[in-house]
Scaffold this active site. Structure first.
Site: not given
Ligand code: AMP
Length: 119
Positions: A33, A102
């Site tokens: 996102i 992820h």
């Molecule tokens: P991390 O810091 O590795 O936990 O990355 C989490 C990622 O999830 C970040 O890049 C956010 O921008 C992404 N993110 C959080 N919520 C969403 C969502 N609802 N849809 C898509 N990406 C998301």
């Protein structure tokens, strides 16, 4: 709503909106996102694994699936030849914000050195 579901489980269950590029019984891939590069896709297991530190022998197959799907998406997004970066952040020092394992797939521009910070 099940309060125990992670946001990525809810995306995998189509309970939260996301730009889903690929889904099968094991994994879901969707656009980040807040993209940090022209291509920024997250590949997640449909079942909750909280962090990379929680990986068990029974997860080996789904982890392999995540890497294979990342390679397929990179090809489909046209960055397989130019190259890309795969990142898994783990817990606080790793910068993990979402407590559901992820794989980040980033590409579409030169990404520079792997770490911007000093030891
Ligand atoms: P991390 O810091 O590795 O936990 O990355 C989490 C990622 O999830 C970040 O890049 C956010 O921008 C992404 N993110 C959080 N919520 C969403 C969502 N609802 N849809 C898509 N990406 C998301």
């Amino acid at each position: 709503m099940d309060q125990g579901m992670s946001i990525f489980q809810r995306i995998a269950r189509r309970e939260l909106p996301a730009d889903i590029l690929y889904q099968d019984d094991w994994v879901t891939a969707f656009r980040d996102i807040h993209p940090a590069a022209p291509v920024h896709v997250l590949i997640v297991p449909n079942q909750l694994i909280v962090t990379a530190a929680d990986v068990l022998p029974e997860h080996e197959a789904v982890l392999g699936r995540m890497l294979r799907v990342a390679a397929d998406i990179a090809r489909a997004e046209g960055i397989a030849e130019s190259g890309y970066r795969l990142i898994v952040n783990c817990k606080a020092d790793g910068g993990q914000e979402v407590p559901h394992l992820h794989l980040h797939l980033l590409g579409g521009r030169p990404l520079g050195p792997m770490l911007q910070c000093k030891a």
